[in-house]
Write an enzyme that holds these catalytic residues in place. Structure first.
Site, short mmCIF file in Angstrom:
data_model
loop_
_atom_site.label_atom_id
_atom_site.label_comp_id
_atom_site.label_asym_id
_atom_site.label_seq_id
_atom_site.Cartn_x
_atom_site.Cartn_y
_atom_site.Cartn_z
N LYS A 85 56.09 22.70 71.88
CA LYS A 85 54.71 23.04 71.46
C LYS A 85 54.07 24.15 72.37
O LYS A 85 53.24 24.91 71.84
CB LYS A 85 53.68 21.81 71.80
CG LYS A 85 54.03 20.72 70.74
CD LYS A 85 53.08 19.47 71.00
CE LYS A 85 53.29 18.54 69.87
NZ LYS A 85 52.42 17.10 69.75
N CYS A 187 36.35 8.77 89.80
CA CYS A 187 37.78 9.35 89.23
C CYS A 187 38.38 8.43 88.24
O CYS A 187 37.70 7.29 87.76
CB CYS A 187 38.85 9.37 90.38
SG CYS A 187 39.83 8.02 90.83
N CYS A 211 52.60 4.06 65.01
CA CYS A 211 51.81 5.39 65.02
C CYS A 211 50.46 4.96 64.89
O CYS A 211 49.95 4.34 63.98
CB CYS A 211 52.52 6.48 64.17
SG CYS A 211 51.65 6.76 62.50
#
Lengths: 372, 372
Positions: A85, A187, A211
């Site tokens: 990628k 955070c 998926c």
């Protein structure tokens, strides 16, 4: 970066933001470095948007390869299948805008070696040697799992580096962006996401046969909101959102602010929180000085000097007394079921009000007795 | 369209929408035709999103050429400069997903001939001969000027064609999408936009030396919201938004609904309004029948039968009395400044309450006297 308005200038529509009074100095974008972790459905589009905006330098991190199964999201093309990628992104982005400095890191930041490379790449200041803090102005997290988010969180807490987090739900129809300033806001470990609390192992999402759904629309919207917030943060215009959600089924966009958790499990977060508290007097003084300086710049002419709609101030004392009269005189034959507005304020004083000085003195004595 | 979960299936993440219960039948997307008018910063991204979603057929309309000055928005690439936007779009889209039927029309729909071609292309039913109404399921307006919007409005009012309008402001930091159903919602002529009222000639935007600002972020967000609304409309999930605004400076997203204007200047709009009113009894009967059919489908088992969190109903009469006691007994030395919650309801009854039957009879007589 030319502001010339000709069809051959790729920056003319961006420099117009200055002429229209939205951004004070658009050309500053050439100085900024942004790191994007995760070059998937959100990260790749965010990288393309920043590239087309003429960002100075982009740092890209991913270890995955392009698959045909990624074609339902924007950016990657079928002929890039099997490229990493990062390589595919550099190919497309350098073609779109060769002015942007691109650095790509094909690695997993959740491994020990990957994390070290990640941190040292963020610290590298060769692009702008006299920059304060780290070598980047912002880190964008566009990853799809908890472990990688915690790695970005750890690095940014350690380096006191402001970052933005983004995410899209497994059912593809909602998402969010969030601004994280170490010590000042929560955070990622201060408020862990619900998916962890319910015990789902996110690694299963990556397995063959299992998926999550995804849509180019939701990911495009989240990338757009993320980079818009990035531009507002870097170029100092509009309001930077601390958190913005996107529920696409109802087109609902929740916002909120999250303070840091004093019991956060992340040690670096607690250190940043302590530093933030210690620096408060200096921050307050700077804010006061800024407000005083701005007060001196107040223009001398009155607000809305032109008065296009001829609005004028009218003496309303007459209206006031008229109103009082009308509310007291009811039509003949009618009586009030509840007291009128004025009378309802005359509450019964069955118990002595706590107003005399003696009562206060008495209470103070009792308080001192309790404290001693 | 395969639902198989393998890396080589470009539709696996879309078909997952079915397995996750978001969409009932995703494959229906192969039957739909969508027309996109204007292949600029919003239209090109909308076309790419629909192409990656596997839409059946796309009709693209634009007369412009790609310029370097368009590179600050997504989609077009520098090597496509001087190609028509329609040709460049077909090149990129057919490469991304060869399954989509693409038709492109390089022409201006505001000319007499262009308008005729536009209308006849929308009427062509060769893709799905047995479809009711026109040959397309939806028209998306992604143009940048008033004249072109009015042309789309005219065609859709004449054909009774549902469409969606989109727009981005000249300062690039806000935008909107809007659903227009002839006769049922306001048409574009029912409520002309403010830019016309303030007398700006939008043609100046196209002139050399004068240019509006634009950003890939705002246009990407607007395209994402537009295509998300399109998917919800076509595949029947979530709530289709009648109007959704995007103010990026404040991340504010206003919504509203607009009824048609009975004094609309558009004759075709008035005809559709009349038809909509005439069809009301049939619509109401169909809605009633649908609700009755759904009532028969109510499942027999109780809601939340599993009770994962072991929530149980507790008798709270004990809690009630405990609470009353605690609120009455204050710590020694403290008195109330205001009456307690229970006592504040004992309002003074300085005037007779209007509860006796006689008073009501009296009022009724007075009312009859007034009416006679």
């Amino acid at each position: 970066m030319s502001a010339e308005v000709v069809d051959s200038n790729p920056y003319s529509r961006l420099m117009a933001l200055q002429r229209m009074g939205i951004v004070e100095n658009y050309e500053r974008i050439r100085e900024f470095s942004v790191a994007i972790v995760g070059i998937g459905g959100v990260g790749s589009v965010a990288a393309e948007m920043l590239t087309r905006c003429g960002i100075g330098r982009l740092l890209l991190y991913d270890y995955d390869k392009v698959e045909l199964a990624n074609m339902n999201r924007l950016f990657f093309r079928p002929e890039q299948v099997n490229m990493t990628k990062t390589d595919a992104a550099v190919q497309t982005l350098s073609d779109i805008n060769p002015d942007v400095v691109l650095e790509s890191y094909t690695m997993n930041i959740t491994t020990v070696q990957g994390f070290e490379t990640f941190v040292s790449s963020l610290k590298n200041k060769s692009f702008r040697p006299n920059k304060e803090g780290s070598g980047v102005d912002l880190v964008l997290s566009c990853v799809d799992n908890y472990e990688a988010r915690m790695a970005v969180n750890q690095a940014c807490n350690e380096m006191n580096q402001t970052w933005m987090e983004s995410g899209v739900s497994e059912d593809a129809v909602s998402g969010h962006i969030q601004l994280l300033i170490p010590g000042e806001t929560a955070c990622f470990a201060c408020a862990p996401p619900l998916v962890v609390a319910s015990g789902i192992d996110e690694r299963t999402l990556k397995r063959e046969g299992v998926c999550a759904a995804s849509l180019p629309t939701t990911m495009g919207v989240v990338a757009g909101l993320l980079v818009q917030n990035t531009l507002k943060f870097l170029l100092n215009f509009g309001q930077v959102s601390p958190y913005l959600g996107y529920n696409s089924l109802k087109d609902y966009f929740p916002t909120m602010e999250m303070k840091p958790n004093p019991q956060c499990s992340n040690v670096a977060c607690l250190e940043r929180q302590q530093e933030y508290i210690v620096a408060k007097p200096a921050r307050d003084a700077a804010l006061k000085a800024k407000m005083e300086a701005e007060a001196l710049l107040v223009p001398e002419f009155p607000l809305h000097a032109d008065n296009e709609w001829s609005i004028s101030v009218v003496d309303d004392s007459g209206l006031d007394s008229m109103d009082a009269t009308s509310s007291d005189t009811l039509p003949e034959g009618l009586v009030r079921e509840l007291p009128s507005a004025d009378k309802s304020q005359e509450l019964p004083t069955s118990e002595a009000p706590l107003t005399s000085n003696d009562d206060l003195e008495d209470l103070r004595r009792q308080l001192e007795a309790l404290n001693s």
